[in-house]
Each structure stands twice: as C-alpha cells, then as structure tokens.
Design a protein around this motif. Structure first.
Motif, short mmCIF file in Angstrom:
data_model
loop_
_atom_site.label_atom_id
_atom_site.label_comp_id
_atom_site.label_asym_id
_atom_site.label_seq_id
_atom_site.Cartn_x
_atom_site.Cartn_y
_atom_site.Cartn_z
N LEU A 197 -10.99 -11.88 -18.51
CA LEU A 197 -11.67 -11.68 -20.31
C LEU A 197 -13.41 -11.58 -19.92
O LEU A 197 -13.89 -11.02 -20.73
CB LEU A 197 -11.59 -12.97 -20.75
CG LEU A 197 -10.00 -13.22 -21.47
CD1 LEU A 197 -9.95 -14.48 -22.24
CD2 LEU A 197 -9.60 -11.92 -22.35
N SER A 202 -14.95 -6.44 -19.60
CA SER A 202 -14.35 -7.08 -20.99
C SER A 202 -15.50 -8.17 -21.74
O SER A 202 -14.88 -8.51 -22.61
CB SER A 202 -13.11 -7.95 -20.34
OG SER A 202 -12.11 -7.07 -19.97
N LYS A 204 -18.09 -7.64 -23.15
CA LYS A 204 -18.70 -6.99 -24.65
C LYS A 204 -17.56 -7.31 -25.74
O LYS A 204 -17.81 -7.52 -26.75
CB LYS A 204 -19.03 -5.64 -24.71
CG LYS A 204 -17.82 -4.70 -23.83
CD LYS A 204 -18.46 -3.16 -24.05
CE LYS A 204 -17.16 -2.41 -23.54
NZ LYS A 204 -17.81 -0.94 -23.17
N TYR A 205 -16.34 -7.09 -25.30
CA TYR A 205 -15.16 -7.39 -26.22
C TYR A 205 -14.97 -8.85 -26.56
O TYR A 205 -14.98 -9.10 -27.69
CB TYR A 205 -13.92 -6.88 -25.70
CG TYR A 205 -13.89 -5.36 -25.41
CD1 TYR A 205 -13.92 -4.26 -26.36
CD2 TYR A 205 -13.82 -4.87 -24.14
CE1 TYR A 205 -13.95 -3.05 -26.40
CE2 TYR A 205 -13.89 -3.53 -23.79
CZ TYR A 205 -14.02 -2.41 -24.76
OH TYR A 205 -13.76 -1.37 -24.53
N VAL A 206 -15.31 -9.72 -25.57
CA VAL A 206 -15.25 -11.17 -25.70
C VAL A 206 -16.29 -11.60 -26.54
O VAL A 206 -16.19 -12.43 -27.73
CB VAL A 206 -15.20 -11.76 -24.53
CG1 VAL A 206 -15.38 -13.45 -24.76
CG2 VAL A 206 -14.10 -11.69 -23.57
N VAL A 208 -17.72 -9.64 -29.10
CA VAL A 208 -17.51 -9.20 -30.28
C VAL A 208 -16.45 -10.18 -31.16
O VAL A 208 -16.73 -10.57 -32.16
CB VAL A 208 -16.79 -7.70 -30.08
CG1 VAL A 208 -16.31 -7.39 -31.80
CG2 VAL A 208 -17.95 -6.74 -29.89
N VAL A 209 -15.35 -10.77 -30.38
CA VAL A 209 -14.49 -11.42 -30.98
C VAL A 209 -15.22 -12.60 -31.26
O VAL A 209 -14.93 -13.45 -32.39
CB VAL A 209 -13.33 -11.72 -29.73
CG1 VAL A 209 -12.31 -12.86 -30.33
CG2 VAL A 209 -12.34 -10.46 -29.68
N TYR A 210 -16.05 -13.37 -30.36
CA TYR A 210 -16.66 -14.65 -30.52
C TYR A 210 -17.71 -14.59 -31.80
O TYR A 210 -17.90 -15.28 -32.62
CB TYR A 210 -17.68 -15.07 -29.47
CG TYR A 210 -16.66 -16.10 -28.47
CD1 TYR A 210 -16.42 -17.26 -28.65
CD2 TYR A 210 -15.85 -15.58 -27.49
CE1 TYR A 210 -15.81 -18.11 -28.07
CE2 TYR A 210 -15.08 -16.24 -26.68
CZ TYR A 210 -15.06 -17.79 -26.88
OH TYR A 210 -14.43 -18.35 -25.96
#
Length: 691
Positions: A197, A202, A204-206, A208-210
């Motif tokens: 993750l 990955s 930047k995606y984490v 965004v989710v947070y």
C-alpha cells in the motif's frame, strides 16, 4: 540518529489494526440495535388475537405493516453492523492462520552459548575456543547450509560484539542502557499496513483514501449525527413539526381539531413528497364528500377546505378517509392512507406533551380518543364501539343499537353487547343483516379483548398509616382483565385487594414486582403497525377542568393476565402512580381516569378522595406505638404493678387530650364537608359525558 519505518510486509499485524478500528464502530452500533428502545411497544414479546377476518385492502395493509417493521428494525444499521462483524471475523481468521515471527532480542550469552552465571575466565575461554572454529580465516562456508563468506563474517562480528559486551566496561554500559553494544540506535516505527500500500507508487492513493475518510467522511458522519440529534425532540418528532403543532394548540380541542393540528408536521412531506402532494387530491375530496360527509362535522369540513398547503390538505383528507374507512378505488391513495396512520398516531402522542404543559383536561382526553380512533379506524365525532368488531359496519351498528333500544346519549359498548343473552345477540344480528357465522367471528374477537376493570382504588403512603402534607403519596389501582362476554368470572379475594408493602431486603418480592407480562397485541386490522395497548392513569380536578396529577402509562403488568392458551387468568394487577401530596391538611376530591389508548369504550373513571392528616397526628400515633404500657398478665406488668404500689403510682392516669385539626379548604376540593372516612372509590364506566 535517524528514524526507521517498518511496514507489515508479511501481514502479521495488519489484521490487529483493522480489527481494532472496525470494532470501534461495530460494537457501539450493535449495542444501539440490541438495547431496548425508549418507546418500545413490546410487540416482539406479545401474542396476537386470533381471527380469520380480513378487511378490505388487506394486502395493502400487510405491505405497509411490513414497511413499518423494516423502519423499526433499522435495516440500514443492521446491514452495516453485519458487515462490520464479517470483517472482524475475517480479521480473526487471519490472526489465527498467519504465521508470525517474533522479533529477536540481542543476547550476548546466547551468541557465545554460555550461562548467565559464567565468570570472566569462562567467558575468555569460550571466546578463544570460538575463535578457532568461527574465525573467517579458519572457517570455510558450507554451501549445503547456504552459508556465504558474508554470512560467516557477520557471525564473527556478532561473536566479537558479544565478547566485548561482557568484558569491555564501555560496551557493557551501552548494552545495559540501550540493549545494544553500539549504543543508542535509530528510532524504529512499525506501521500495521501491508508494504504494497505504501511502496511502488501506491502512497498517493492511500493519502487520498485517508483524506476522504478523515477529512470528509468522519466530519460528515459526526455532523449528521449531531444535526439528527438536534432536529429531533425526545418524542422522536422533528423540532419544526413540534413548533408547528404547538401553534395549533387551544384550551378546548376536539379530536378533529387535533387531527388537523398534527397535519402541520413535516413528517407527512416525506410520505407525500414531490408529485404525491397533488396526485389524486380532487378524487380524494370527492370521495369524502360522497361517503364520509356524515362523519365529519361542519367545523372539520371548513378546516379542510381552508387549507392551502397541498401536503397538509392531502394529509388531513387521507386521515379522514382512514378514520371513516372510505374506499378510494385507487391503489396509490389506499397505500398512502394506510401508511399515514402510524405517523399520525406518533404525532398525536407528541401532541400530548403540549396538553400536559398547560394542564387542561379536555385536549388531553381528545388526544387519547384520537389515539383510539386512529388505532381502530373509527370516526372520532361518532365513536361507535361495536365498529371494533370484525364484519360490523356503521349501518349494522346503528340497526343493532336501535333495535336494542339503547339510550341515545350513549352508544352500545362491546361489554354491553356481549352481556346480552346469546339468543338476543343473534336476533339483533339477523335484524341488522349480519349472518350467524360472521357474528361468531366477532364474538370470538370480543372474548379476547383485554378489558381492564377497576376493582378498587385508594391512596397510601408506603410504610405509613396516615397521609401527611407534602409526603410521597401512591394512588393504587387494583384491577383485572375481564374480556367482554366472559362467563364464570371468579369473585375477587379481599386479600388481593390489599397492597402490602414488601419487607425491606426481600429481593424476591422486588424482582416479582419488576416482572412485566404483556397482553396480546392490539386487535387493529386497519392499523399498519403491531403494537401493545397502553393504559394511562391520571387524576383530574373536575371543578377546575385541569389535570391534578399527570398520567402514568402502563404497558405491562406484574402478573400474567392471559395463560398460554389465551384464556384470562383473572389475576388482580396493581397500577401505582406516585406524586407529592399537597402542603396542607384537608380532604381533596379527585376524579381518576383510566384510559386505554387502543380500544374505544374501555375507559373508566372513579371518584377518589384523599384525606391528608396533620403531621402531629402521625407523630402522636408513633409515640403511642413506641411507649406502651405492659400487659398485666406479663412479668413486666406484674413488676410495674409492684413498683407502682411501692411508689404510690397506682393513681388513675388522666386521659391524653388530642389536638383537633380542622381540614383546610383546598383548590382541588369543591366539597370539603364530605365524610373523611369515605375513601372507597366506586367505578363509573359511563363515558357518555366525554363522548
């Protein structure tokens, strides 16, 4: 000194993290679903009244009843909680099956393979022996064991570190203080997230989710919860709806006035939102004019015609269509009619708070009468009790009442009808056009209705003989369930009419008093919601027309009123309401009302007189109880007689003069000249004055 971040690449600790976060949400949510709600109806614990009768549009009523059950079960929260438990179960599974490697702790004794009690001489000897076999110049890597020259050098470095940690003073201090011979190491942070993750782009995606969860999702959930708590009253009604209904309150209100007042609530906009507000309104009003005009007063018709808001106008029209059982010949309108009734019932309950705040009797009684009419789908202006029985229509009821020569000032109640001989009931039914088979179905329902009959009422103070000013008084109602038409009813035992105070510390008696036994669910074939009946007891100052003691509501009893076969047990149950006595002595006359919010004609009222004695009288009785003369036949009495003869104490005693207290005129009592000892209350089941 640097910082080191270690990710859970083997997913050893990731399940622990997910389990903890999920449980923080799932466990409180599950608790809110399992706990008993404040307005629990007891519908899950009570039985049904058995009958084969099916009303018109029974399929639509069943659909709306199922819809109401889904609302009460809070389906969305249940699904969310179920998903949380599934995630938690999967995380527990991963925790069980995943192999975990515990972090190794650097120990010089294990590296040198010596005991903790080894002396310095033994340590030096062990180091010299290892240098012969483990030194890189003397050790050849074993390919079979996957050894390389680098691993051999690393092993020797560890041996040297261990030897210095046990022999060199500075290295030993580093080991004792920091757990490492090289001194303080870099700070290590363990992150319970899989490495994939974070690594390989990955991150930047984490982030965004947070960001969505913590920056948008969490504030939105908290705000929604807080706003939802603030916009609802304690009665689970919108604050704006409560304000609108409050403006409609008057000191004198009929059930029709309250029906018009509750339609100002915004809850109806959810049912009649959008195009539903205007759809079929003209047809609905035409049906009311044709089929329900005789059940609506001129005032009710005028109120309906003057409403301009389409939502409120349609809500009120649907309410009257439901109360008059008007067939609308439109599936959509019929569904809306049955869906609206439970909402109107809840709003009517909330309207009672305004009536209690002002304390006038008339609007409160109208609220209870409207609750009965909404439950049974009966017109409030002409409440015909026999309409609660299956297959009975207004024309049949009027024909029966006319033939039975019932008095015009009151309608024939179910109790009075079932008290008639069976032959006379069949004769009345035949004249009215009701077949014997349908009459038997109606009689079967009547014999299952929970009619609560008052047997005795009285006032008391627990543990005291007299009621004194400002004491905590209990108004006790002794009653039992006697369904209409029941024969061979046993007599009431005088022992059952007593209210004995439990012995202090008797846990079994306290538990027995706290037991709750529910009666069967309300027989209401037109009401799209299962609920248990409620009884309310309150005291009224009849002369002032105001409520003296607010209602106490009861939904269950301490004894079972029906057995497993559905037959009445005739057990005497106790209803108690506690309040503070007036601050002055005197005789206070009340009118006690026992009203059921589910059945028409089951209401009762009794006159109740509360006599309050002066506090000095109670103190006088206590002193007489504490200081009593011994009996002459006892040893103490004989000794007292001997002492009296020796001291000349056998002179006749002067009788104690008692202080006479005059009763004080009270605001509650309109006749203080009545006999104070006459505190028995006789049941008056005549409700024609209210009707």
């Amino acid at each position: 000194m640097s910082s080191e971040y270690n990710y859970d690449s083997d997913a050893q600790f990731f399940p622990f993290f997910v389990l903890t976060v999920t449980s923080l949400i799932t466990l409180p949510l599950t608790y809110t679903l399992l706990r008993k709600p404040a307005d629990a109806t007891g519908a899950n614990r009570a039985s049904h009244i058995e009958t084969t009768y099916q009303p018109d549009n029974a399929d639509l009523i069943d659909i709306q009843r199922a819809k109401q059950k889904r609302k009460e079960l809070r389906l969305k929260r249940m699904l969310f909680a179920l998903g949380g438990w599934l995630v938690m179960a999967y995380m527990v599974y991963l925790m069980v099956v995943t192999a975990r490697t515990a972090p190794t702790i650097w120990n010089p004794y294990d590296i040198l393979d010596i005991a903790f009690t080894a002396t310095e001489k033994q340590i030096n000897s062990r180091y010299r022996r290892l240098s012969i076999t483990m030194h890189p110049d003397k050790r050849t890597p074993n390919a079979a064991l996957n050894e390389t020259l680098e691993s051999v050098n690393d092993d020797w470095v560890e041996i040297v570190k261990a030897y210095k940690a046990l022999t060199d003073e500075e290295v030993r201090n580093n080991y004792i203080m920091y757990g490492n011979p090289d001194g303080k190491q870099s700070t290590s942070f363990g992150i319970a997230l899989p490495h994939f993750l974070i690594a390989e782009g990955s991150g930047k995606y984490v982030l965004v989710v947070y960001g969505l969860l913590l920056g948008i999702g969490l504030p939105w959930l908290v705000g929604k919860w807080w706003y939802g708590m603030q916009k609802m009253t304690r009665d689970r009604v919108l604050v704006t709806s409560a304000g609108n209904m409050f403006k409609e309150y008057r000191e004198r209100m009929e059930p029709g006035d309250i029906a018009a007042a509750i339609t100002t609530a915004e809850e109806f906009e959810e049912i009649l939102r959008g195009a539903k507000a205007d759809s079929g309104l003209g047809k609905l009003e035409q049906k009311l004019q044709t089929n329900a005009a005789e059940f609506m007063s001129a005032k009710d018709k005028k109120t309906l015609s003057e409403i301009e808001d389409p939502v409120r106008r349609k809500a009120l029209a649907l309410t009257w269509a439901y109360l008059t059982r008007t067939l609308l010949d439109d599936k959509t309108l019929e569904a809306e009619k049955f869906e609206l009734a439970p909402t109107a019932f809840q709003l009517n309950d909330a309207f009672q708070a305004f009536c209690l705040a002002y304390g006038f009797t008339s609007p409160l009684q109208s609220c209870y009468y409207l609750s009965q009419c909404l439950t049974q789908a009966i017109p409030p202006n002409d409440r015909l009790p026999l309409l609660q029985l299956p297959h009975f229509t207004p024309s049949i009821v009027r024909s029966i009442e006319k033939t039975a020569a019932a008095e015009q000032r009151q309608h024939l109640s179910i109790q009075s009808f079932m008290d008639l001989p069976a032959e006379q009931r069949r004769s009345l039914a035949q004249v009215a056009g009701l077949s014997n088979d349908r009459l038997k179905v109606a009689e079967g329902v009547a014999r299952q209705l929970p009619y609560l009959k008052i047997e005795k009422t009285f006032f008391k103070v627990q543990g005291e003989k007299y009621i004194i000013p400002s004491s905590l008084v209990q108004f006790v109602v002794k009653a039992r369930i006697i369904p209409p038409g029941t024969t061979n009813v046993p007599k009431v035992s005088e022992k059952d009419l007593l209210d004995t105070d439990p012995v202090e510390g008797d846990i079994d008696a306290m538990k027995k008093e706290q037991e709750v036994h529910h009666v069967p669910l309300v027989y209401a074939p037109y009401f799209a919601r299962d609920r248990t009946p409620r009884w309310s007891v309150f005291l009224v100052d009849a002369r002032m027309g105001k409520i003296a003691v607010p209602p106490f509501t009861f939904q269950g009893f301490e004894k079972p009123t029906f057995d497993a076969d559905g037959k009445p047990t005739f057990e005497v149950v106790t209803l108690k309401m506690q309040f503070q006595a007036p601050p002055q002595a005197g005789s206070y006359k009340f009118q006690a009302h026992l009203i059921c919010d589910s059945y028409v004609g089951f209401d009762q009222k009794v006159d109740a007189i509360m006599t309050i004695d002066d506090a000095s009288k109670a103190q006088e009785v206590d002193s007489d109880d504490d200081i009593s003369e011994p009996e002459e036949d006892s040893i103490a009495g004989q000794m007292a007689a001997l002492k009296g003869e020796a001291a000349g104490a056998n002179k006749p005693r002067q009788p104690r003069k008692k202080q006479i207290q005059q009763p004080v005129e009270s605001d509650y009592d309109s006749n203080t000249d009545e006999d104070e000892d006459d505190d028995d209350s006789e049941t008056d089941t005549d409700t024609s004055d209210e009707e």
